[in-house]
Design a protein around this motif. Structure first.
Motif, mmCIF file in Angstrom:
data_model
loop_
_atom_site.group_PDB
_atom_site.id
_atom_site.type_symbol
_atom_site.label_atom_id
_atom_site.label_comp_id
_atom_site.label_asym_id
_atom_site.label_seq_id
_atom_site.Cartn_x
_atom_site.Cartn_y
_atom_site.Cartn_z
ATOM 1 N N GLY A 66 0.807 -1.214 0.000
ATOM 2 C CA GLY A 66 0.000 0.000 0.000
ATOM 3 C C GLY A 66 0.836 1.257 0.000
ATOM 4 O O GLY A 66 0.462 2.266 -0.597
ATOM 5 N N ALA A 67 1.983 1.216 0.679
ATOM 6 C CA ALA A 67 2.864 2.383 0.725
ATOM 7 C C ALA A 67 3.600 2.599 -0.589
ATOM 8 O O ALA A 67 4.058 3.716 -0.873
ATOM 9 N N LEU A 68 3.709 1.536 -1.404
ATOM 10 C CA LEU A 68 4.445 1.641 -2.671
ATOM 11 C C LEU A 68 3.542 1.766 -3.891
ATOM 12 O O LEU A 68 3.989 2.214 -4.946
ATOM 13 N N ALA A 69 2.277 1.363 -3.765
ATOM 14 C CA ALA A 69 1.418 1.209 -4.937
ATOM 15 C C ALA A 69 1.112 2.518 -5.650
ATOM 16 O O ALA A 69 0.729 2.499 -6.823
ATOM 17 N N ASP A 70 1.226 3.664 -4.958
ATOM 18 C CA ASP A 70 1.006 4.938 -5.639
ATOM 19 C C ASP A 70 2.298 5.518 -6.178
ATOM 20 O O ASP A 70 2.315 6.613 -6.736
ATOM 21 N N ARG A 71 3.418 4.791 -6.003
ATOM 22 C CA ARG A 71 4.721 5.244 -6.515
ATOM 23 C C ARG A 71 5.281 4.323 -7.593
ATOM 24 O O ARG A 71 6.072 4.733 -8.419
ATOM 25 N N VAL A 72 4.879 3.044 -7.571
ATOM 26 C CA VAL A 72 5.386 2.037 -8.506
ATOM 27 C C VAL A 72 4.273 1.654 -9.472
ATOM 28 O O VAL A 72 3.111 1.577 -9.077
ATOM 29 N N ARG A 74 1.438 -0.083 -11.110
ATOM 30 C CA ARG A 74 0.644 -1.162 -10.533
ATOM 31 C C ARG A 74 0.584 -2.387 -11.442
ATOM 32 O O ARG A 74 0.476 -3.519 -10.954
ATOM 33 N N ARG A 75 0.639 -2.181 -12.744
ATOM 34 C CA ARG A 75 0.644 -3.330 -13.649
ATOM 35 C C ARG A 75 1.876 -4.197 -13.417
ATOM 36 O O ARG A 75 1.796 -5.434 -13.409
ATOM 37 N N GLY A 76 3.032 -3.564 -13.213
ATOM 38 C CA GLY A 76 4.260 -4.314 -12.960
ATOM 39 C C GLY A 76 4.187 -5.133 -11.686
ATOM 40 O O GLY A 76 4.667 -6.270 -11.627
ATOM 41 N N LEU A 77 3.565 -4.557 -10.649
ATOM 42 C CA LEU A 77 3.416 -5.285 -9.393
ATOM 43 C C LEU A 77 2.561 -6.531 -9.576
ATOM 44 O O LEU A 77 2.910 -7.625 -9.103
ATOM 45 N N MET A 78 1.426 -6.385 -10.268
ATOM 46 C CA MET A 78 0.530 -7.534 -10.446
ATOM 47 C C MET A 78 1.152 -8.587 -11.359
ATOM 48 O O MET A 78 0.992 -9.794 -11.130
ATOM 49 N N LEU A 79 1.859 -8.158 -12.395
ATOM 50 C CA LEU A 79 2.496 -9.099 -13.318
ATOM 51 C C LEU A 79 3.551 -9.921 -12.590
ATOM 52 O O LEU A 79 3.589 -11.158 -12.702
ATOM 53 N N ALA A 80 4.418 -9.251 -11.822
ATOM 54 C CA ALA A 80 5.473 -9.967 -11.099
ATOM 55 C C ALA A 80 4.872 -10.947 -10.091
ATOM 56 O O ALA A 80 5.363 -12.074 -9.937
ATOM 57 N N ALA A 81 3.800 -10.532 -9.421
ATOM 58 C CA ALA A 81 3.176 -11.405 -8.424
ATOM 59 C C ALA A 81 2.648 -12.686 -9.059
ATOM 60 O O ALA A 81 2.819 -13.797 -8.514
ATOM 61 N N ASN A 82 2.024 -12.588 -10.222
ATOM 62 C CA ASN A 82 1.482 -13.783 -10.878
ATOM 63 C C ASN A 82 2.578 -14.724 -11.351
ATOM 64 O O ASN A 82 2.452 -15.953 -11.268
ATOM 65 N N LEU A 83 3.662 -14.172 -11.861
ATOM 66 C CA LEU A 83 4.761 -15.015 -12.322
ATOM 67 C C LEU A 83 5.402 -15.770 -11.160
ATOM 68 O O LEU A 83 5.753 -16.942 -11.288
#
Length: 442
Positions: A66-72, A74-83
Motif C-alpha cells: 500500500g505504501a508503494l502502490a502509488d509510486r510504482v 501497478r501493472r508491474g506489481l501484479m504481473l510480477a506477483a502472478n509469475l
C-alpha cells in the motif's frame, strides 16, 4: 452489467482474476489432501499452521504494498506477483516434508499479498460510476464464489482419474494466463499521491480505518468473516473423512456448497444495493454468519450430510454479504490518493483476524473436538456481530460535522459556516486530499 464488460480494461482484469482464482481453487483442494497425506488425523492442525503462514505474509506485506502502490507501476506489481505464484506452485508436487510446505506457501502468499490489494485499488480508478462499481464488486465476488463451486467440482472430477499432485499444474497454468492478461492491459496511474514519506504512508491506511465509525465496525465484521470462514477451510477434510465417512470427491462437493452460498450473496448484492443500506446488508451478513456457526454445533451433536450442507451454505452466504459490500464502504470513505493505502490496510487487518482463527481452529479441533471448537467459534461470531451493531450508528452514521482551518480549499468549504476556529460543515466521512487524516470533529 453489459456496459461494465464493454470496458476492455475491466474485462481483461476480470478475466485475469477468474483464471487465477480457478488455479487457487485447485490448490485449496490439493493442499488439504497433501496435509492429510503428511499428517493423517492431525491434518487440521497442519493445515491450520500452513494457512497461518499465509496470514502472516498477508498482514506484513500488504501495508508495504500500500505504501508503494502509488509510486510504482501497478501493472508491474501484479504481473510480477502472478509469475512468482506460477513458479512456486510448480514446485508443490515435489514436496515430501511439512517444512517444505511452509516455505513454499510463504513465498506463494507474499506474491498474493501483492496482487490482491493492488487489484482491488485499481478497480475504483477504472470503474468510476458508483452503480457500475457496485456491479464490478458483485462480479468480482461472484467470480470468487463460482471458483469455490466450480474448482472443487473440477478437482473432484480430476481426482477420479488422477492424483492430487496434478492439480498443482492446473494452478500454475491459471497464474501464467493471468499474468499474460495483466501484461496486455493499460492501467491508469494513481490520480493523487498520498503525502509523506514511506514510514508515514506505511501506517496511513490503519490510521484512516480509525477515522470513520463505519470502518471501525468493519474491523469487527472482519473478525466475524474470519471466524466463520475458517470452519470450511480448516475442518472440511476431517469433517468429510472422519465425521461423515466420505470420500475425496465429497470433500470437493462440500466446499462447493460453501461456494454456492457465497455466489448467492454476490449475485444478490446489486439488487440489495438498490433497496437497502450498506449497514443493513453487512450487519445481516453478520447475523447469518452467527447462524452458520450455530449450525456447525448442530452438525457436531447430530452428524449428518443435511446438517453439513446447511452449515456450509450459510457459512458462504453470511460472510459473502459482508465481503462484497466492503469495497463499496471503502470507496465511499477515501479519495483516490488514499485508496491504495486504505485497501491494503483493510486487506492486512482483515487477514490479521484469520491469523488468529486459523491456528485457534486447528488447535481446538485436535484438543476438544469438532463440537467444542464450533461452540467457541459461535461465541466469537456473535460477539463480533454485536460489536459491529454497537459501533455503526443507525441514523446519520455517514455524516460527520467537522471543521477546516483557513488553509482549506475554498471550493470545498464554499457552503460552510465560518467560526473563530475555522470552517464548519457536515458530509459523509471520507479521507481524501481535503481530509488526509480523516475529518477533524467540530
Amino acid at each position: 452489467m453489459r456496459s461494465l464488460f464493454a470496458d476492455t480494461r475491466f474485462r481483461r482484469l476480470f478475466t485475469a482474476q477468474v483464471v487465477a482464482l480457478a488455479g487457487t481453487g485447485l490448490t485449496t483442494v490439493a493442499l488439504g489432501l497433501l496435509a492429510y497425506d503428511l499428517a493423517g488425523e492431525r491434518a487440521a492442525l497442519v493445515l491450520g499452521s500452513v494457512l497461518t503462514v499465509k496470514m502472516v505474509a498477508y498482514v506484513l506485506v500488504a501495508p508495504v504494498v500500500g505504501a508503494l502502490a502509488d509510486r510504482v507501476p501497478r501493472r508491474g506489481l501484479m504481473l510480477a506477483a502472478n509469475l512468482v505464484r506460477a513458479a512456486v506452485v510448480l514446485m508443490m508436487p515435489g514436496v515430501t516434508a511439512i517444512w517444505q510446505v511452509f516455505v513454499l506457501i510463504g513465498a506463494l502468499q507474499i506474491a498474493s499479498a501483492t496482487f490482491t490489494p493492488v487489484f482491488q485499488s485499481v478497480l475504483p480508478d477504472i470503474v468510476t460510476d458508483e452503480q457500475e462499481y457496485t456491479r464490478a464488486l458483485s462480479a468480482s465476488q461472484l467470480a470468487s464464489s463460482l471458483e469455490t463451486v466450480l474448482s472443487p467440482l473440477l478437482a473432484a472430477a480430476a481426482l477420479l482419474a488422477t492424483g492430487y499432485s496434478s492439480l498443482f499444474v492446473g494452478t500454475a497454468a491459471g497464474f501464467a494466463l493471468s499474468a499474460l492478461l495483466v501484461a496486455v492491459t493499460v492501467l491508469p496511474p494513481v490520480p493523487h499521491r498520498a503525502h509523506g514519506g514511506f514510514g508515514t504512508r506505511l501506517l496511513l491506511g490503519a490510521r484512516l480505518l480509525r477515522a470513520v465509525p463505519q470502518l471501525r465496525a468493519l474491523l469487527a465484521l472482519n473478525a466475524v468473516v474470519a471466524t466463520v470462514g475458517v470452519i470450511s477451510l480448516v475442518t472440511t477434510v476431517n469433517v468429510v473423512r472422519d465425521l461423515l465417512g466420505g470420500t475425496d470427491a465429497q470433500i470437493g462437493l462440500l466446499l462447493a456448497v460453501s461456494g454456492a452460498g457465497t455466489a448467492v450473496a454476490a449475485g444478490s448484492s446489486p439488487w440489495l444495493a438498490r433497496r437497502t443500506t450498506v449497514r443493513t446488508a453487512m450487519l445481516a451478513g453478520g447475523g447469518i454468519s452467527v447462524c452458520a456457526a450455530a449450525a456447525t454445533v448442530l452438525l457436531g451433536v447430530f452428524p449428518s450430510w443435511p446438517a453439513a450442507v446447511l452449515a456450509w451454505v450459510l457459512g458462504g452466504l453470511g460472510p459473502g454479504w459482508i465481503v462484497v459490500n466492503t469495497g463499496r464502504l471503502l470507496r465511499a470513505s477515501a479519495g483516490p490518493g488514499q485508496r491504495p493505502a486504505l485497501f491494503s490496510a483493510q486487506f492486512s487487518l482483515s487477514h490479521a483476524c484469520w491469523l488468529i482463527t486459523y491456528p485457534l481452529t486447528g488447535w481446538l479441533t485436535v484438543t476438544v473436538g469438532f463440537t467444542g471448537t464450533w461452540l467457541v467459534l459461535t461465541g466469537l461470531a456473535a460477539a463480533g456481530t454485536g460489536a459491529a451493531v454497537a459501533m455503526w450508528p443507525r441514523f446519520g452514521g455517514d455524516l460527520v460535522r467537522h471543521r477546516h482551518d483557513d488553509g482549506a480549499d475554498r471550493e470545498h468549504v464554499a457552503r460552510s459556516r465560518r467560526t473563530r476556529w475555522g470552517w464548519t460543515h457536515s458530509h459523509r466521512a471520507v479521507v481524501d486530499e481535503h481530509h488526509p487524516h480523516g475529518p477533524v470533529p467540530a
